[in-house]
Scaffold this active site. Structure first.
Site, PDB file in Angstrom:
ATOM      1  N   ARG A 121       9.861  -5.886  29.896  1.00 41.32           N
ATOM      2  CA  ARG A 121       9.156  -4.849  29.145  1.00 41.32           C
ATOM      3  C   ARG A 121       7.737  -4.582  29.635  1.00 41.32           C
ATOM      4  NH1 ARG A 121       9.886  -5.698  22.649  1.00 41.32           N
ATOM      5  NH2 ARG A 121      12.043  -5.075  22.661  1.00 41.32           N
ATOM      6  N   HIS A 147       3.533  -1.799  19.955  1.00 40.09           N
ATOM      7  CA  HIS A 147       4.740  -2.233  19.259  1.00 40.09           C
ATOM      8  C   HIS A 147       4.513  -3.487  18.415  1.00 40.09           C
ATOM      9  CE1 HIS A 147       9.004  -2.559  18.605  1.00 40.09           C
ATOM     10  NE2 HIS A 147       9.132  -3.675  19.283  1.00 40.09           N
ATOM     11  N   ARG A 173       5.510 -11.996  23.036  1.00 38.35           N
ATOM     12  CA  ARG A 173       6.527 -12.387  22.056  1.00 38.35           C
ATOM     13  C   ARG A 173       7.918 -12.243  22.655  1.00 38.35           C
ATOM     14  NH1 ARG A 173       9.385  -8.621  17.935  1.00 38.35           N
ATOM     15  NH2 ARG A 173       8.980  -7.219  19.663  1.00 38.35           N
ATOM     16  N   GLU A 218      19.349 -10.434  23.801  1.00 38.22           N
ATOM     17  CA  GLU A 218      18.280  -9.487  24.146  1.00 38.22           C
ATOM     18  C   GLU A 218      17.480 -10.011  25.333  1.00 38.22           C
ATOM     19  OE1 GLU A 218      16.091  -8.852  20.516  1.00 38.22           O
ATOM     20  OE2 GLU A 218      17.339  -7.121  20.086  1.00 38.22           O
ATOM     21  N   LYS A 268       0.786  -1.235   0.000  1.00 36.11           N
ATOM     22  CA  LYS A 268       0.000   0.000   0.000  1.00 36.11           C
ATOM     23  C   LYS A 268       0.822   1.292   0.000  1.00 36.11           C
ATOM     24  CE  LYS A 268      -1.441   0.764   4.760  1.00 36.11           C
ATOM     25  NZ  LYS A 268      -2.366   0.320   5.805  1.00 36.11           N
ATOM     26  N   HIS A 310       5.874  -1.207  23.807  1.00 34.89           N
ATOM     27  CA  HIS A 310       7.271  -0.905  24.129  1.00 34.89           C
ATOM     28  C   HIS A 310       7.254   0.208  25.160  1.00 34.89           C
ATOM     29  CE1 HIS A 310      11.478  -0.149  23.895  1.00 34.89           C
ATOM     30  NE2 HIS A 310      11.599  -1.221  23.145  1.00 34.89           N
TER      31      HIS A 310
HETATM   32  C1  LIG Z   1      10.649  -0.284  15.578  1.00 38.53           C
HETATM   33  C2  LIG Z   1      10.509  -1.777  15.465  1.00 38.53           C
HETATM   34  C3  LIG Z   1      11.561  -2.604  15.836  1.00 38.53           C
HETATM   35  C4  LIG Z   1      11.439  -3.992  15.717  1.00 38.53           C
HETATM   36  N1  LIG Z   1      12.521  -4.792  16.015  1.00 38.53           N
HETATM   37  C5  LIG Z   1      12.433  -6.127  15.786  1.00 38.53           C
HETATM   38  C6  LIG Z   1      13.555  -6.970  15.939  1.00 38.53           C
HETATM   39  O1  LIG Z   1      14.648  -6.513  16.272  1.00 38.53           O
HETATM   40  N2  LIG Z   1      13.411  -8.299  15.701  1.00 38.53           N
HETATM   41  C7  LIG Z   1      12.218  -8.859  15.322  1.00 38.53           C
HETATM   42  O2  LIG Z   1      12.136 -10.082  15.117  1.00 38.53           O
HETATM   43  N3  LIG Z   1      11.129  -8.063  15.152  1.00 38.53           N
HETATM   44  C8  LIG Z   1      11.214  -6.735  15.354  1.00 38.53           C
HETATM   45  N4  LIG Z   1      10.116  -5.949  15.158  1.00 38.53           N
HETATM   46  C9  LIG Z   1       8.874  -6.582  14.672  1.00 38.53           C
HETATM   47  C10 LIG Z   1       9.063  -6.977  13.207  1.00 38.53           C
HETATM   48  O3  LIG Z   1       9.711  -5.938  12.528  1.00 38.53           O
HETATM   49  C11 LIG Z   1       7.756  -7.264  12.515  1.00 38.53           C
HETATM   50  O4  LIG Z   1       6.941  -8.082  13.293  1.00 38.53           O
HETATM   51  C12 LIG Z   1       7.999  -7.949  11.176  1.00 38.53           C
HETATM   52  O5  LIG Z   1       8.873  -7.167  10.416  1.00 38.53           O
HETATM   53  C13 LIG Z   1       6.693  -8.164  10.449  1.00 38.53           C
HETATM   54  O6  LIG Z   1       6.957  -8.534   9.127  1.00 38.53           O
HETATM   55  P1  LIG Z   1       5.733  -8.707   8.128  1.00 38.53           P
HETATM   56  O7  LIG Z   1       6.302  -9.002   6.800  1.00 38.53           O
HETATM   57  O8  LIG Z   1       4.766  -9.646   8.727  1.00 38.53           O
HETATM   58  O9  LIG Z   1       5.015  -7.283   8.133  1.00 38.53           O
HETATM   59  P2  LIG Z   1       5.577  -5.853   7.685  1.00 38.53           P
HETATM   60  O10 LIG Z   1       7.040  -5.850   7.600  1.00 38.53           O
HETATM   61  O11 LIG Z   1       4.941  -4.845   8.535  1.00 38.53           O
HETATM   62  O12 LIG Z   1       5.016  -5.718   6.206  1.00 38.53           O
HETATM   63  C14 LIG Z   1       3.634  -5.527   5.979  1.00 38.53           C
HETATM   64  C15 LIG Z   1       3.446  -5.055   4.557  1.00 38.53           C
HETATM   65  O13 LIG Z   1       2.069  -5.065   4.226  1.00 38.53           O
HETATM   66  C16 LIG Z   1       1.724  -3.855   3.580  1.00 38.53           C
HETATM   67  N5  LIG Z   1       0.279  -3.656   3.770  1.00 38.53           N
HETATM   68  C17 LIG Z   1      -0.396  -3.507   4.935  1.00 38.53           C
HETATM   69  N6  LIG Z   1      -1.717  -3.375   4.679  1.00 38.53           N
HETATM   70  C18 LIG Z   1      -1.874  -3.448   3.343  1.00 38.53           C
HETATM   71  C19 LIG Z   1      -2.992  -3.351   2.463  1.00 38.53           C
HETATM   72  N7  LIG Z   1      -4.238  -3.120   2.909  1.00 38.53           N
HETATM   73  N8  LIG Z   1      -2.782  -3.470   1.134  1.00 38.53           N
HETATM   74  C20 LIG Z   1      -1.529  -3.661   0.643  1.00 38.53           C
HETATM   75  N9  LIG Z   1      -0.438  -3.726   1.421  1.00 38.53           N
HETATM   76  C21 LIG Z   1      -0.608  -3.630   2.752  1.00 38.53           C
HETATM   77  C22 LIG Z   1       2.613  -2.837   4.256  1.00 38.53           C
HETATM   78  O14 LIG Z   1       2.704  -1.650   3.502  1.00 38.53           O
HETATM   79  C23 LIG Z   1       3.916  -3.634   4.297  1.00 38.53           C
HETATM   80  O15 LIG Z   1       4.557  -3.622   3.057  1.00 38.53           O
HETATM   81  C24 LIG Z   1      10.219  -4.561  15.266  1.00 38.53           C
HETATM   82  C25 LIG Z   1       9.160  -3.733  14.896  1.00 38.53           C
HETATM   83  C26 LIG Z   1       9.301  -2.353  14.989  1.00 38.53           C
HETATM   84  C27 LIG Z   1       8.151  -1.491  14.554  1.00 38.53           C
END
Ligand SMILES: Cc1cc2nc3c(=O)[nH]c(=O)nc-3n(C[C@H](O)[C@H](O)[C@H](O)COP(=O)(O)OP(=O)(O)OC[C@H]3O[C@@H](n4cnc5c(N)ncnc54)[C@H](O)[C@@H]3O)c2cc1C
Length: 518
Positions: free
Chosen positions: A289, A350, A385, A117, A37, A242
């Protein structure tokens, strides 16, 4: 307008892109469409700092230790079989990422440099400086770019999953998914994307609380779509907060002040200057946390203040800058000189531990619909988690979904999928009402469904939410859909799930805390 593809993936974070690479390479004659998106790199993945947990040092560490740490964090609600499967598969998935070009930090001997961690009994976190997620996202996007059969469509917003609800009046028990309706955010038109399999990889929902470490795309769209399509959703009451996000007086995506700063010796103080965490736990600032987040929440509710403060003024500033250059710089940009000023911080949403229920092959309760990554509920996280287990889960389940497609490739459907029909609907000219309702929603979620909840507060939230739901449904029935309206609708669905599932939980566990239960 209609597009036909073989496999549709919604989201371009670690989950969606890993699956796209695997399906693209294994099925050169099939078309894989990834809709996302915003810009293709925008995702929670991009902001992950710490890393990915996996057992590489078999001398000191073991799968058993990682399994136990995960089970302890999950406070009795993890699915042991899932935990074992994910932990044991971790190193394979990391090796694959490295083969695809990911640069993780290594020691002078060339071995992976393993970090540690909170909650981990051993050093096992694979990382790339303090921007691991960005490195993973970079690697996956580069790999996808070389695959001719993968189309990555940025600025394409998935609105709803296509199921029998869209073309049959009969009550169907055994629902199937036939793709999704997707809004082309540039042209404003809605496309029906028909697919043999659809995977939700749409990430988290931090924006539901307004104040979050997540980027603005995290509005829980995938879970909301699945809920409307009648898929099973679980454990939405377990939201991880967080404790220390930078508070800049505004709500929205905010910068994370890592736990490591407290580990380095920073104190948490209230406005009066009191080191209050010692009143809540003998470990003070270094309690887990959820305990620190709860301590801050109590403090804020008692004082009526907007934030508490991290005091680093007694620390060696030269060493601090060396350890935390990015945090130091971000504070300076926000007019905070940490050698003299305290950093205002608040707990921020978070991570979503619950989501769309999937089995060990990533299949949801709807045929041909899969879910992967943060939007899914696999049973890995239970009530809380363990740090760095979420990227791991995304990588492992992308592989499971790919293996399921290899075992039995979903076949083409002959069903006639209708086009999206918004003829005669008006264009919503002002976004004021959507902005107002979004901020009302976020404020009620912070107040009643945040770190510490009460049964009375949740019931009050339920009543207020119904009003917002009714108002928003009228907008949805009257006006052509746009991204903001669709996101508001999704966040209302997510809030409903969090509130209802919180009311249905009668004991406090992990990240869930209802004061009325004790
Ligand atoms: C600041 C921060 C630090 C973190 N640190 C860690 C860490 O060190 N280690 C760890 O394991 N996890 C960490 N996490 C958690 C981890 O980053 C996420 O849980 C993980 O990246 C999720 O991956 P994902 O592919 O499921 O979702 P995301 O990476 O969030 O990707 C979701 C995708 O879906 C798209 N999308 C959403 N809705 C729609 C829609 N309606 N139509 C089309 N596209 C859509 C978004 O634009 C995005 O591209 C952290 C999170 C944050 C925010």
């Amino acid at each position: 307008m209609m597009i036909k593809t073989n496999f549709l993936i919604i989201g371009s974070g670690a989950a969606g892109l890993t699956l796209a690479v695997k399906l693209g390479e294994a099925f050169p004659k099939k078309r894989i469409t990834v809709v996302t998106k915003a810009h293709q790199a925008e995702s929670n993945t991009k902001y992950a700092q710490g890393g990915v947990a996996a057992v590489f040092n078999l001398k000191e560490d073991s799968f058993q230790k990682h399994i136990e740490d995960t089970l302890i964090a999950g406070d009795g609600l993890c699915d042991r079989e899932v935990v074992e499967m994910v932990v044991r598969d971790g190193p394979n998935r990391l090796k694959e990422l490295i083969e695809w070009g990911a640069n993780f930090d290594v020691d002078p001997g060339g071995n992976l440099n393993l970090g540690r961690e909170g909650g981990h009994s051993e050093y096992r976190v694979i990382h790339h400086k303090d921007s691991t997620g960005n490195e993973i996202e970079r690697t996956l996007l580069a790999r996808v770019e070389h695959l001719q059969n993968v189309s990555l469509l940025p600025h394409h917003f998935a609105i709803d999953l296509i199921t029998e609800h869209h073309f049959s009046d009969k009550k169907i028990e055994n629902l199937s998914c036939y793709g999704a309706y997707v809004l082309d955010q540039v042209s404003g038109s809605v496309i029906a994307i028909k697919a043999e399999s659809t995977t939700l990889a749409s990430g988290g929902m931090g924006m539901v609380y307004g104040h979050t470490t997540n980027p603005v795309v995290a509005t829980g769209d995938g879970v909301a779509m699945a809920y409307r399509a009648k898929a099973r959703i679980r454990n939405m009451e377990f939201i991880q907060f967080h404790p220390t996000a930078l508070y800049d007086g505004k709500y929205g995506a905010s910068f994370l002040i890592s736990e490591a700063v407290r580990g380095f010796g920073a104190f948490l103080r209230n406005r009066k200057g009191e080191r209050f965490m010692l009143d809540y736990d003998e470990r003070g600032e270094l309690a887990s946390r959820d305990i620190v987040a709860r301590g801050i929440d109590f403090e804020l509710k008692n004082s009526g203040e907007d934030s508490v403060f991290l005091d680093c003024t007694h620390l060696n500033i030269v060493e601090f800058i060396d350890h935390f250059p990015n945090i130091y710089k971000t504070c300076i940009v926000n007019n905070i000189d940490i050698s003299k000023d305290w950093i205002p911080v608040v707990p921020a949403s978070h991570y979503m531990c619950g989501g769309v229920v999937v089995d060990t092959e990533g299949k949801t309760s709807i045929n041909n619909l899969y879910a992967c990554g943060e939007c899914s509920y696999t049973g890995l996280h239970g009530a809380n988690r363990l740090a760095s287990n979420s990227l791991l889960e995304a990588l492992v389940y992308a592989d499971r979904i790919y293996l399921n497609h290899c075992k039995k490739t979903p076949s083409r459907t002959t069903k006639l999928v209708p086009n999206w029909d918004d003829c005669g609907m008006e264009i919503l000219k002002s976004s004021k009402v959507i902005q107002k309702n979004t901020s009302e929603l976020q404020s009620l979620m912070r107040k009643y469904a945040g770190v510490v909840r009460t049964t009375e507060g949740l019931q009050e939230a339920s009543i207020l939410l119904e009003k917002l739901y009714n108002e928003t449904e009228v907008l949805y029935q009257t006006y052509k859909l746009n991204t903001a309206l669709s996101e508001l609708r999704n966040m209302i669905n997510i809030s409903y799930l969090i509130i209802e599932q919180s009311l249905n939980r009668h004991e406090n566990r992990g990240g869930f805390y209802n004061e009325s239960i004790n």
